[in-house]
Design an enzyme around this catalytic site. Structure first.
Site, PDB file in Angstrom:
ATOM      1  N   LEU A  21       0.871  -1.197   0.000  1.00 18.23           N
ATOM      2  CA  LEU A  21       0.000   0.000   0.000  1.00 18.23           C
ATOM      3  C   LEU A  21       0.895   1.230   0.000  1.00 18.23           C
ATOM      4  O   LEU A  21       1.921   1.242   0.670  1.00 18.23           O
ATOM      5  CB  LEU A  21      -0.878  -0.041   1.259  1.00 18.23           C
ATOM      6  CG  LEU A  21      -1.596   1.217   1.768  1.00 18.23           C
ATOM      7  CD1 LEU A  21      -2.868   0.807   2.540  1.00 18.23           C
ATOM      8  CD2 LEU A  21      -0.717   2.060   2.698  1.00 18.23           C
ATOM      9  N   ASN A  22       0.508   2.268  -0.782  1.00 18.75           N
ATOM     10  CA  ASN A  22       1.125   3.573  -0.533  1.00 18.75           C
ATOM     11  C   ASN A  22       0.061   4.650  -0.405  1.00 18.75           C
ATOM     12  O   ASN A  22      -0.771   4.530   0.511  1.00 18.75           O
ATOM     13  CB  ASN A  22       2.315   3.899  -1.454  1.00 18.75           C
ATOM     14  CG  ASN A  22       2.086   3.914  -2.928  1.00 18.75           C
ATOM     15  OD1 ASN A  22       1.635   2.944  -3.496  1.00 18.75           O
ATOM     16  ND2 ASN A  22       2.407   4.994  -3.577  1.00 18.75           N
ATOM     17  N   ASP A  23       0.006   5.645  -1.242  1.00 20.00           N
ATOM     18  CA  ASP A  23      -0.781   6.853  -0.946  1.00 20.00           C
ATOM     19  C   ASP A  23      -2.277   6.628  -0.721  1.00 20.00           C
ATOM     20  O   ASP A  23      -2.902   5.822  -1.416  1.00 20.00           O
ATOM     21  CB  ASP A  23      -0.710   7.840  -2.126  1.00 20.00           C
ATOM     22  CG  ASP A  23       0.676   8.039  -2.656  1.00 20.00           C
ATOM     23  OD1 ASP A  23       1.629   7.561  -2.049  1.00 20.00           O
ATOM     24  OD2 ASP A  23       0.792   8.668  -3.715  1.00 20.00           O
TER      25      ASP A  23
ATOM     26  N   GLN B 187      -3.308   3.386  -3.037  1.00 22.90           N
ATOM     27  CA  GLN B 187      -2.403   2.800  -4.027  1.00 22.90           C
ATOM     28  C   GLN B 187      -2.066   1.385  -3.561  1.00 22.90           C
ATOM     29  O   GLN B 187      -1.567   1.189  -2.435  1.00 22.90           O
ATOM     30  CB  GLN B 187      -1.117   3.645  -4.125  1.00 22.90           C
ATOM     31  CG  GLN B 187      -1.315   4.978  -4.813  1.00 22.90           C
ATOM     32  CD  GLN B 187      -1.461   4.821  -6.311  1.00 22.90           C
ATOM     33  OE1 GLN B 187      -0.490   4.574  -7.009  1.00 22.90           O
ATOM     34  NE2 GLN B 187      -2.679   4.952  -6.817  1.00 22.90           N
TER      35      GLN B 187
ATOM     36  N   TYR C   1      -2.351   5.597 -10.932  1.00 25.87           N
ATOM     37  CA  TYR C   1      -1.593   6.334  -9.921  1.00 25.87           C
ATOM     38  C   TYR C   1      -2.533   7.210  -9.089  1.00 25.87           C
ATOM     39  O   TYR C   1      -3.749   7.217  -9.277  1.00 25.87           O
ATOM     40  CB  TYR C   1      -0.501   7.174 -10.607  1.00 25.87           C
ATOM     41  CG  TYR C   1       0.815   6.443 -10.754  1.00 25.87           C
ATOM     42  CD1 TYR C   1       0.894   5.053 -10.670  1.00 25.87           C
ATOM     43  CD2 TYR C   1       2.000   7.155 -10.977  1.00 25.87           C
ATOM     44  CE1 TYR C   1       2.123   4.402 -10.797  1.00 25.87           C
ATOM     45  CE2 TYR C   1       3.220   6.503 -11.110  1.00 25.87           C
ATOM     46  CZ  TYR C   1       3.274   5.127 -11.019  1.00 25.87           C
ATOM     47  OH  TYR C   1       4.490   4.493 -11.146  1.00 25.87           O
ATOM     48  N   SER C   2      -1.934   8.007  -8.212  1.00 32.36           N
ATOM     49  CA  SER C   2      -2.727   8.729  -7.220  1.00 32.36           C
ATOM     50  C   SER C   2      -3.680   9.745  -7.828  1.00 32.36           C
ATOM     51  O   SER C   2      -3.427  10.320  -8.882  1.00 32.36           O
ATOM     52  CB  SER C   2      -1.794   9.434  -6.235  1.00 32.36           C
ATOM     53  OG  SER C   2      -1.316   8.467  -5.336  1.00 32.36           O
TER      54      SER C   2
ATOM     55  N   ARG D 211       1.635  14.723 -12.062  1.00 35.49           N
ATOM     56  CA  ARG D 211       0.662  13.733 -11.567  1.00 35.49           C
ATOM     57  C   ARG D 211      -0.069  14.172 -10.305  1.00 35.49           C
ATOM     58  O   ARG D 211       0.194  15.222  -9.743  1.00 35.49           O
ATOM     59  CB  ARG D 211       1.347  12.389 -11.326  1.00 35.49           C
ATOM     60  CG  ARG D 211       2.541  12.423 -10.402  1.00 35.49           C
ATOM     61  CD  ARG D 211       3.108  11.000 -10.236  1.00 35.49           C
ATOM     62  NE  ARG D 211       4.349  11.026  -9.500  1.00 35.49           N
ATOM     63  CZ  ARG D 211       5.562  11.032 -10.049  1.00 35.49           C
ATOM     64  NH1 ARG D 211       5.694  11.020 -11.358  1.00 35.49           N
ATOM     65  NH2 ARG D 211       6.646  11.057  -9.291  1.00 35.49           N
ATOM     66  N   ASP D 212      -0.980  13.309  -9.880  1.00 37.73           N
ATOM     67  CA  ASP D 212      -1.670  13.390  -8.593  1.00 37.73           C
ATOM     68  C   ASP D 212      -2.683  14.537  -8.513  1.00 37.73           C
ATOM     69  O   ASP D 212      -2.580  15.423  -7.635  1.00 37.73           O
ATOM     70  CB  ASP D 212      -0.663  13.483  -7.427  1.00 37.73           C
ATOM     71  CG  ASP D 212       0.432  12.427  -7.503  1.00 37.73           C
ATOM     72  OD1 ASP D 212       0.168  11.356  -8.081  1.00 37.73           O
ATOM     73  OD2 ASP D 212       1.535  12.674  -6.992  1.00 37.73           O
TER      74      ASP D 212
ATOM     75  N   GLU E 134       5.271  16.056  -5.251  1.00 38.96           N
ATOM     76  CA  GLU E 134       4.243  15.017  -5.418  1.00 38.96           C
ATOM     77  C   GLU E 134       3.012  15.356  -4.566  1.00 38.96           C
ATOM     78  O   GLU E 134       3.088  16.067  -3.567  1.00 38.96           O
ATOM     79  CB  GLU E 134       4.793  13.650  -4.998  1.00 38.96           C
ATOM     80  CG  GLU E 134       5.906  13.156  -5.926  1.00 38.96           C
ATOM     81  CD  GLU E 134       6.250  11.682  -5.737  1.00 38.96           C
ATOM     82  OE1 GLU E 134       6.499  11.265  -4.596  1.00 38.96           O
ATOM     83  OE2 GLU E 134       6.272  10.943  -6.739  1.00 38.96           O
TER      84      GLU E 134
END
Ligand code: FRU
Length: 478
Positions: free
Chosen positions: A39-41, A57, A100-101, A170-171, A223
């Site tokens: 897991l990330n964001d 994520q 992605y995020s 991104r994001d 980010e």
């Protein structure tokens, strides 16, 4: 690519792996963590009709990260959770290397999601990770319930970003002001300067370039930007990469913090206050916030750190890695953001122990506790747990240090004139320490091998309360 069909097929074979993950003693009891894998964001956070949707994520089959999907939990009370099938899969030409995020924005009953579709063209000769051979697509989908979604709609590609941007944009996150929608995106230009791109829309469909903000010599990439108003002040939270270590500051490989902005949306004049790190611990990155139906601003962070020298080896061995920090409610005062665990977490409390600082004895409540300490005087103290984890204050420097339990984590510190209170939230393999009513926080993973053995030494009078905490409940709804 990781389509829903590919995911389902692979998942059928993973029962044994899931069992190994679930039986890991370092599995957290009251934090969001991946059912298995990585897991990330935090992504796409919102509340609608009393239900909180929490996406993240997620690489279910690779505890060291791989193609990213959006994993999905829901809850009504932050005590009982439902685990759902991933919400977004990497199943399209424009997001084939990972969804992605991104974020969610609820308007008139419709949830609008914006995220980055990652494409890496490894077979192109000029692929260089940074300026060539990579696509960062901004994609829009809508949903009425947070479970099923419309077709993916491509709204921006690399051709739409300013010509001097690298392939790192991104994001997306949405901020609405005076009837206009603004989308902020994190970016890196071709000269490796981090920046914020702002797009503008009147209908969430058509977007035009609005502004670009940056701070001279402030990292090569920004980010996960999050722009919001809090108690009448405008803040930009972001995660810059490439900041130099500066004394006690910026000691992690990447940072996360905020600036208060003085931004005139008409003239586009902008001044940034000094950057302040949101969290002084080892594991905190890429947070995202949302305003809930009561008007609270709630933030989750990733309790992890990419490319760090310290590790989470004990959980990787069991096939999973990382977690979110506890949800925090944010408040602002004079340009400073305060962060405290949301009220709902009080419902996890079970047994209670109270004493004075002088009479304190470890009540041996087990690994999940909430530990509140109020100091009458701000004088030096030392708090110890698990033999090698120490929190100390010498009247000026507040320091958290670890030895073996830290798996490479050594110490982090901040200068503070006085300490009035601490709230330490301990889970099986994490510590979050809220200082002076959330003025600052230290969050970290830790992997202790001995009994907890709590102690506190201080010349100050004061009070201590410890609550044992129950586990949250997770129902599998896949
Ligand atoms: C931050 C980040 C984001 C990106 C995502 C990919 O941790 O690198 O910028 O969208 O993770 O998983």
């Amino acid at each position: 690519m990781m389509t829903k069909e590919m995911y389902k097929k692979k998942m059928e074979k993973e029962c044994e792996q899931k069992r190994i993950v679930e039986s890991d003693p370092y599995r957290l009891k009251f934090h969001i963590q991946p059912p298995m894998g990585w897991l990330n964001d935090p992504n796409g956070l919102f509340e609608k009709d009393g239900i909180f949707h929490i996406y993240y994520q997620y690489s279910p089959f690779e505890p060291q990260g791989g193609t990213k999907l959006w994993g999905h939990y829901t809850t009504e009370d932050f005590i009982e959770f439902k685990e759902h099938e991933p919400f977004l899969f990497a199943d399209w030409r424009y997001d084939e290397r990972g969804v992605y995020s991104g974020s969610a924005f609820v308007e008139d009953g419709t949830i609008h999601y914006f995220y980055t579709g990652n494409v890496k063209l490894f077979d192109r000769d000029d692929y260089d990770y940074c300026n060539n051979g990579r696509e960062q697509n901004t994609i829009h989908i809508t949903s009425l319930d947070g479970f099923s979604h419309s077709e993916k709609q491509l709204i921006m590609t690399d051709r739409d970003y300013p010509a001097d941007m690298s392939c790192h944009v991104r994001d997306p996150k949405i901020f609405k002001k005076s009837g206009i929608y603004y989308m902020v995106l994190g970016g890196r230009d071709v000269n490796s300067h981090g920046c914020l791109l702002i797009y503008r829309s009147e209908d969430l469909e058509n977007w035009e370039e609005f502004d670009r903000l940056s701070i001279p010599d402030f990292g090569y990439m920004w980010e996960c930007p999050d722009l919001f108003e809090l108690d009448g002040e405008l803040f930009l939270v972001f995660s810059p990469q490439g900041l130099e270590e500066d004394g006690l500051n910026n000691r992690n490989i990447y940072q996360t913090g905020y600036c208060k902005l003085d931004y005139d949306f008409q003239t586009k004049q902008c001044t940034f206050s000094k950057f302040q790190e949101l969290d002084r611990g080892f594991d905190y990155y890429a947070p995202q916030s949302f305003e809930d139906e009561q008007g609270r601003r709630i933030q989750f962070g990733w309790m992890g750190m990419g490319d760090a020298t310290y590790t989470n080896e004990p959980t990787i061995e069991k096939g999973w890695q990382h977690a979110f920090t506890l949800p925090r409610q944010l408040h602002a005062e004079n340009g400073h953001i305060y962060q405290m665990p949301i009220e709902e977490l009080k419902n996890l409390r079970d047994k209670t122990y109270r004493s004075t600082i002088g009479d304190f004895k470890d009540p041996n409540f087990g690994p999940c506790i909430e530990w509140d300490i109020q100091f009458d005087e701000s004088v030096p103290f030392t708090i110890k747990m698990y033999g090698d984890i120490e929190i100390s204050y010498d009247g000026k420097l507040l320091k958290m240090s670890m030895a073996e339990s830290g798996y490479g984590r050594d110490w982090r510190a901040i200068e503070i004139d006085q300490i009035k209170d601490l709230k330490i939230m301990l889970d099986t393999s994490s510590i979050e320490m809220f200082v002076n009513n959330g003025w600052t926080v230290f969050s970290s993973r830790m992997y202790p091998k001995t009994a907890m053995n709590l102690s506190i030494e201080s010349a100050s009078e004061g009070t201590v309360a410890i609550h044992s905490l129950d586990s949250v409940k997770i129902e599998n709804n896949e």
